[in-house]
Design an enzyme around this catalytic site. Sequence first.
Site, PDB file in Angstrom:
ATOM      1  NE  ARG A  34      -3.900   1.889   2.556  1.00  0.00           N
ATOM      2  CZ  ARG A  34      -3.908   2.585   3.588  1.00  0.00           C
ATOM      3  NH1 ARG A  34      -3.396   2.329   4.470  1.00  0.00           N
ATOM      4  NH2 ARG A  34      -4.807   3.558   3.405  1.00  0.00           N
ATOM      5  CG  ASN A  64      -1.062   8.942   2.566  1.00  0.00           C
ATOM      6  OD1 ASN A  64      -1.420   7.997   1.865  1.00  0.00           O
ATOM      7  ND2 ASN A  64      -0.341   9.766   1.659  1.00  0.00           N
ATOM      8  CG  HIS A  79      -7.986  -3.915  -1.422  1.00  0.00           C
ATOM      9  ND1 HIS A  79      -8.858  -3.019  -1.918  1.00  0.00           N
ATOM     10  CD2 HIS A  79      -6.872  -3.060  -1.155  1.00  0.00           C
ATOM     11  CE1 HIS A  79      -8.510  -1.766  -1.519  1.00  0.00           C
ATOM     12  NE2 HIS A  79      -7.184  -1.811  -1.278  1.00  0.00           N
ATOM     13  CG  HIS A 125      -1.263   5.161  -0.446  1.00  0.00           C
ATOM     14  ND1 HIS A 125      -2.075   5.973   0.322  1.00  0.00           N
ATOM     15  CD2 HIS A 125      -2.039   4.185  -0.790  1.00  0.00           C
ATOM     16  CE1 HIS A 125      -3.545   5.376   0.491  1.00  0.00           C
ATOM     17  NE2 HIS A 125      -3.284   4.156  -0.430  1.00  0.00           N
TER      18      HIS A 125
END
Length: 316
Positions: free
Chosen positions: A64, A96, A193, A68
């Site tokens: 992740r 975040n 995911h 990001h």
Amino acid sequence: MTTMVNLLSMFILVEVVVGGFRYGVDGLRMDYYLMSCPFAEQIVKNTVNNALQNDPALAAALVRMHFHDCFVEGCDGSVLIDSTKDNTAEKDSPGNLSLRGYEVIDDAKEQVEEQCPGIVSCADIVAMAARDAVLWAGGPVYDIPKGRKDGRRSKIEDTINLPFPSFNTSELISAFGKRGFTAQEMVALSGAHTLGVARCSSFKGRLSSADPTLDSSFAKTLSKTCSGGDNAEQPFDATPTSFDNYYFNALMRKSGVLFSDQTLYTTPRTRGIVNGYAMNQAMFFFDFQQAMIKMGTIDVKEGSKGEVRQDCRKIN
């Protein structure tokens, strides 16, 4: 026949160049640190593996973090920079605040700096850590080109570019499309995911009224999770520390946790892709690794456009 042989030879040469040395973005190479810091990749891998043995949930966190990082100002380590009194950085934006694993990157960076000071960028460490986390969790084996430089900008307002958990398929296709991804690549990347959890605050909006895309018994599960408060966590699928295709099977059962997950199955345009990945894990693995390699080349900083930070948390 001669023409065919020549074409085949050229194809093999291209494969060797792409696979062993160069990649599409100028300056990025698979063997970038071969001479300047030959143990860099092994140091990162060992650091990641040790961290994941202690906390398997960090696999999702490291993947992740890379996502990001790349979706805001490109893959330049900007998500690692701490805020100062004069600047609120990316990591303190609402989207975040749940990121973690920074200490894994710090640890790898510290060890690499001891071996080869000023050579290996924080952006590359984040990309390598994500790759190694996927492999540790049972996902596909793939290599990534290296040579990213670290960015000098990290501002909270830039995180508006991150996709929201409330996005529908059209919004997801648009957000990913702006960065050069197809709808299929978007679905493949959403398959990340298969690892990790979501906080209640990111899906409780689906529970306030009857959501026709949500299985009624799974809705009760989500409601029970949310009884623990906004920070209560719900795994995305039944195997949150294993990289597999269970996530797509969950979507077929109307058991996607986020609206932005379930919409991939609800929408006819992407439903077939979800079905394909649910039935064929090898196809998902292949498409995921290709999309991850591509994501790692978004808006890469090269040469004087970036730097190699001494400390990943602050600009030199």
